[in-house]
Design a protein around this motif. Structure first.
Motif, mmCIF file in Angstrom:
data_model
loop_
_atom_site.group_PDB
_atom_site.id
_atom_site.type_symbol
_atom_site.label_atom_id
_atom_site.label_comp_id
_atom_site.label_asym_id
_atom_site.label_seq_id
_atom_site.Cartn_x
_atom_site.Cartn_y
_atom_site.Cartn_z
ATOM 1 N N THR A 19 -57.855 -33.232 -78.950
ATOM 2 C CA THR A 19 -58.686 -34.133 -78.149
ATOM 3 C C THR A 19 -58.208 -34.178 -76.701
ATOM 4 O O THR A 19 -59.019 -34.137 -75.769
ATOM 5 N N CYS A 22 -59.474 -31.160 -74.986
ATOM 6 C CA CYS A 22 -60.892 -31.337 -74.624
ATOM 7 C C CYS A 22 -61.023 -32.180 -73.368
ATOM 8 O O CYS A 22 -61.808 -31.850 -72.470
ATOM 9 N N THR A 35 -59.345 -38.796 -83.476
ATOM 10 C CA THR A 35 -60.656 -38.257 -83.815
ATOM 11 C C THR A 35 -60.904 -38.485 -85.308
ATOM 12 O O THR A 35 -60.156 -37.992 -86.142
ATOM 13 N N ASP A 47 -64.612 -30.721 -81.475
ATOM 14 C CA ASP A 47 -63.302 -31.318 -81.750
ATOM 15 C C ASP A 47 -63.306 -31.785 -83.196
ATOM 16 O O ASP A 47 -64.206 -32.513 -83.622
#
Length: 148
Positions: A19, A22, A35, A47
């Motif tokens: 994450t 990202c 997540t 993700d």
């Protein structure tokens, strides 16, 4: 007509930095959050929760979700002792795969080498060593993904 960016799926253990990666790639503020479900970010990144790799009964969800990706991205925390990726793991996807070593700022050179070896054994065809907190190692990755 503008070329579509590669859609990547990030696969790795909980807390390995998927994450955060990202967020960094999307120029967002780095803030940790767990997540819980598959997240599609900017239509270019998928993700995935770490549990999908950690629990064998959930690994099928990674297979199904990977159908929507152009590239498999294995994410390995450099400070982790061991790996969740079995040898030749990427062969089940029949797609190109790369490996990203995260948290290199917290690891020794030996730990980084171990992480790279884990990813190579799992089938990553190209490796990138990064630190989201330092912002290091991303230029080659961005060029490879055509995200720059």
């Amino acid at each position: 007509m503008e070329a579509r960016k590669k859609r990547i799926i990030l696969i790795g253990r909980s807390g390995c930095g998927k994450t955060t990666l990202c967020q960094y790639l999307n120029h967002e503020a780095i803030r940790y959050h767990k997540t819980q479900t598959i997240q599609i970010i900017n239509n270019t990144m998928i993700d995935t929760p770490g549990e999908y790799l950690e629990r064998t009964n959930l690994r099928g969800a990674l297979m199904v979700t990977s159908a929507d990706a152009d590239l498999i991205v294995l994410v390995q925390d450099a400070t982790e002792n061991g790996t969740m990726f079995p040898p030749s793991y990427t062969s089940m996807f029949a797609k190109p795969a790369i490996g990203i070593v995260t948290k290199c700022d917290l690891a020794t050179d030996a730990q980084i080498e171990y992480a790279k070896n884990y990813l190579t054994m799992a089938g990553a065809q190209q490796l990138f060593v990064t630190s989201s907190t330092e912002g290091s190692g991303f230029e080659p990755l961005l060029r490879y993904l055509d995200y720059d």
